[in-house]
Write a protein that holds these residues in place. Sequence first.
Motif, PDB file in Angstrom:
ATOM      1  N   ASN A   1      24.151   0.172 -39.378  1.00  0.00           N
ATOM      2  CA  ASN A   1      25.478  -1.327 -39.107  1.00  0.00           C
ATOM      3  C   ASN A   1      23.634  -2.439 -37.817  1.00  0.00           C
ATOM      4  O   ASN A   1      24.408  -3.695 -38.048  1.00  0.00           O
ATOM      5  N   LYS A   2      23.358  -2.055 -37.523  1.00  0.00           N
ATOM      6  CA  LYS A   2      22.343  -2.336 -36.555  1.00  0.00           C
ATOM      7  C   LYS A   2      20.844  -2.478 -36.849  1.00  0.00           C
ATOM      8  O   LYS A   2      20.567  -3.747 -36.600  1.00  0.00           O
ATOM      9  N   ASP A   3      20.230  -1.701 -36.667  1.00  0.00           N
ATOM     10  CA  ASP A   3      19.067  -1.490 -36.362  1.00  0.00           C
ATOM     11  C   ASP A   3      18.478  -2.679 -38.533  1.00  0.00           C
ATOM     12  O   ASP A   3      17.640  -3.011 -38.407  1.00  0.00           O
ATOM     13  N   VAL A   4      19.107  -1.823 -39.029  1.00  0.00           N
ATOM     14  CA  VAL A   4      18.636  -1.681 -40.322  1.00  0.00           C
ATOM     15  C   VAL A   4      18.933  -3.596 -40.552  1.00  0.00           C
ATOM     16  O   VAL A   4      17.978  -4.699 -41.359  1.00  0.00           O
ATOM     17  N   ARG A   5      19.784  -4.273 -40.387  1.00  0.00           N
ATOM     18  CA  ARG A   5      20.471  -5.802 -40.074  1.00  0.00           C
ATOM     19  C   ARG A   5      19.150  -6.406 -39.709  1.00  0.00           C
ATOM     20  O   ARG A   5      19.270  -8.195 -40.756  1.00  0.00           O
ATOM     21  N   GLN A   6      18.536  -5.895 -38.893  1.00  0.00           N
ATOM     22  CA  GLN A   6      17.882  -6.678 -37.561  1.00  0.00           C
ATOM     23  C   GLN A   6      16.177  -6.788 -38.077  1.00  0.00           C
ATOM     24  O   GLN A   6      15.463  -7.563 -38.376  1.00  0.00           O
ATOM     25  N   VAL A   7      16.151  -5.608 -39.210  1.00  0.00           N
ATOM     26  CA  VAL A   7      14.902  -5.253 -39.808  1.00  0.00           C
ATOM     27  C   VAL A   7      15.029  -6.216 -41.086  1.00  0.00           C
ATOM     28  O   VAL A   7      13.781  -6.929 -41.746  1.00  0.00           O
ATOM     29  N   GLU A   8      15.904  -6.216 -42.091  1.00  0.00           N
ATOM     30  CA  GLU A   8      15.981  -6.580 -43.668  1.00  0.00           C
ATOM     31  C   GLU A   8      17.391  -7.081 -43.810  1.00  0.00           C
ATOM     32  O   GLU A   8      18.093  -6.607 -43.427  1.00  0.00           O
TER      33      GLU A   8
ATOM     34  N   THR B   1      14.362  -2.958 -55.525  1.00  0.00           N
ATOM     35  CA  THR B   1      16.257  -2.490 -54.333  1.00  0.00           C
ATOM     36  C   THR B   1      15.637  -1.637 -52.911  1.00  0.00           C
ATOM     37  O   THR B   1      15.614  -1.692 -52.215  1.00  0.00           O
ATOM     38  N   ILE B   2      15.666  -1.009 -54.717  1.00  0.00           N
ATOM     39  CA  ILE B   2      15.512   0.898 -54.040  1.00  0.00           C
ATOM     40  C   ILE B   2      14.372   1.234 -53.347  1.00  0.00           C
ATOM     41  O   ILE B   2      14.114   0.851 -52.510  1.00  0.00           O
ATOM     42  N   LYS B   3      13.034   0.288 -53.676  1.00  0.00           N
ATOM     43  CA  LYS B   3      11.983  -0.172 -53.102  1.00  0.00           C
ATOM     44  C   LYS B   3      11.496  -0.238 -51.557  1.00  0.00           C
ATOM     45  O   LYS B   3      11.759  -0.255 -50.903  1.00  0.00           O
ATOM     46  N   ARG B   4      12.841  -1.372 -51.775  1.00  0.00           N
ATOM     47  CA  ARG B   4      12.728  -2.122 -50.626  1.00  0.00           C
ATOM     48  C   ARG B   4      13.402  -1.505 -49.574  1.00  0.00           C
ATOM     49  O   ARG B   4      12.622  -1.236 -48.053  1.00  0.00           O
ATOM     50  N   TRP B   5      14.454  -1.089 -49.727  1.00  0.00           N
ATOM     51  CA  TRP B   5      15.097   0.163 -48.723  1.00  0.00           C
ATOM     52  C   TRP B   5      14.469   1.130 -48.550  1.00  0.00           C
ATOM     53  O   TRP B   5      14.427   2.084 -47.175  1.00  0.00           O
ATOM     54  N   ILE B   6      13.835   2.064 -48.985  1.00  0.00           N
ATOM     55  CA  ILE B   6      12.598   2.900 -49.356  1.00  0.00           C
ATOM     56  C   ILE B   6      11.840   2.388 -48.054  1.00  0.00           C
ATOM     57  O   ILE B   6      11.514   3.146 -47.039  1.00  0.00           O
ATOM     58  N   SER B   7      11.850   1.855 -48.349  1.00  0.00           N
ATOM     59  CA  SER B   7      10.367   0.806 -46.911  1.00  0.00           C
ATOM     60  C   SER B   7      10.974   0.868 -45.704  1.00  0.00           C
ATOM     61  O   SER B   7      10.272   0.752 -44.166  1.00  0.00           O
ATOM     62  N   VAL B   8      12.131   0.567 -45.794  1.00  0.00           N
ATOM     63  CA  VAL B   8      12.668   0.059 -44.348  1.00  0.00           C
ATOM     64  C   VAL B   8      13.148   1.654 -44.331  1.00  0.00           C
ATOM     65  O   VAL B   8      13.486   1.937 -42.318  1.00  0.00           O
TER      66      VAL B   8
END
Length: 384
Positions: free
Chosen positions: A173-180, A218-225
């Motif tokens: 809810n915090k870190d991921v939103r700041q990255v992507e 989308t999965i590829k992008r989320w894996i990178s995160v």
Amino acid sequence: MYQQRTLEAILQSQLKHFCAVGVTGPRQSGKSTLLRHMLPDYRYVTFDKQANVNFFQDDPDTFMREYADRVIFDEAQKQPLIFEYLKVAIDNDRDNYGKFVVSGSNQFNLQANISESLAGRIGLLTLLPLQFSEIPETLHQASVYKGGFPELIKQAYVQDRAWFEAYVDTYVNKDVRQVENIGNLRDFRRLLYLLAAHTGQTLNMSSYAKALGVSVPTIKRWISVLEASYIIYLLPPYFKNLGKRLVKSPKIYFYDTGLVSFLTGIETKAHFEQGLLAGPLFENYVISEVLKLKHHHQTFEELYYLRTANGEEIDLIIDNKREQIYVEIKKSGTFSVKMASTLKKYVEKPNRGVVVYRGDSQRYTEDIQFMHYDDFFDALSSRQ
């Protein structure tokens, strides 16, 4: 009490040879604690604090005059512009080693800013959760499935599930939103659970996309995160000089096995020993410990796995250029020659093979030995 870390020696060395040092690693791995303990004379500035963000954004020149020397900038990747100011400050004072320390929990963003602005001016280190030798002996067995985050070790894993619940909630809810711009955080969290259930398996983005009802990109992008924030590690396949009939997808592992246990409902030793994930989780544990040794001793070994089209597999190949160590990882504590059957097919001098398991250490052939996992970690550590 402060837990001494293996990385301290390398950090001290780099502070003597670089104007700046960068330290990356997952949240709660102990970066701030390590830096503030080792560098009590440094001022500490975190960009998790809004007042520091506002100060820098509103008046960066005054900010840099205020924090001109012997400063730790935590979560520096959240303010990319600061790297340009650090470059100027370093270039105007190139003989002042150890001038700045920057730290952050997103490896790709931090390294991208460093590569763009501070190349040749900064040493870069990675601090992962506590490694085997840093954990009290009384907690060694539990750490296999409960992980090595310092706060949990300090509390002997009391309330570990509540801690991981807060950790995942803060991360998503915090870190991921700041990255992507993730969009659907619920589906992103579901992916995290899916990956945990498939730890030790080859990455199949199409199956995850189908299960979640999202696209493969989308999965590829989320894996990178997840990679960037030190949640998962993708072990690449080895295919040099062994023909083309090899599996070429990476395998999924987590940097901390405690997070896998939390996401898959493993709470006790009995859950671990008797569950379907016992073998994969132990394999993940050994891989994560090898990663810690690699980063905390700052070796430059390359890690791979091998799987052929007909199903033959070697769990880990440690390539240090002089030799390759072929590693089979087994949860069993009972010696069996069958465990080394694949190693016998592939291990040739000058390389050697090791079966890492929970039984007694003993030599099997001239080039292959069975090792209890703590003996294996000790042997790797002594080679550094």
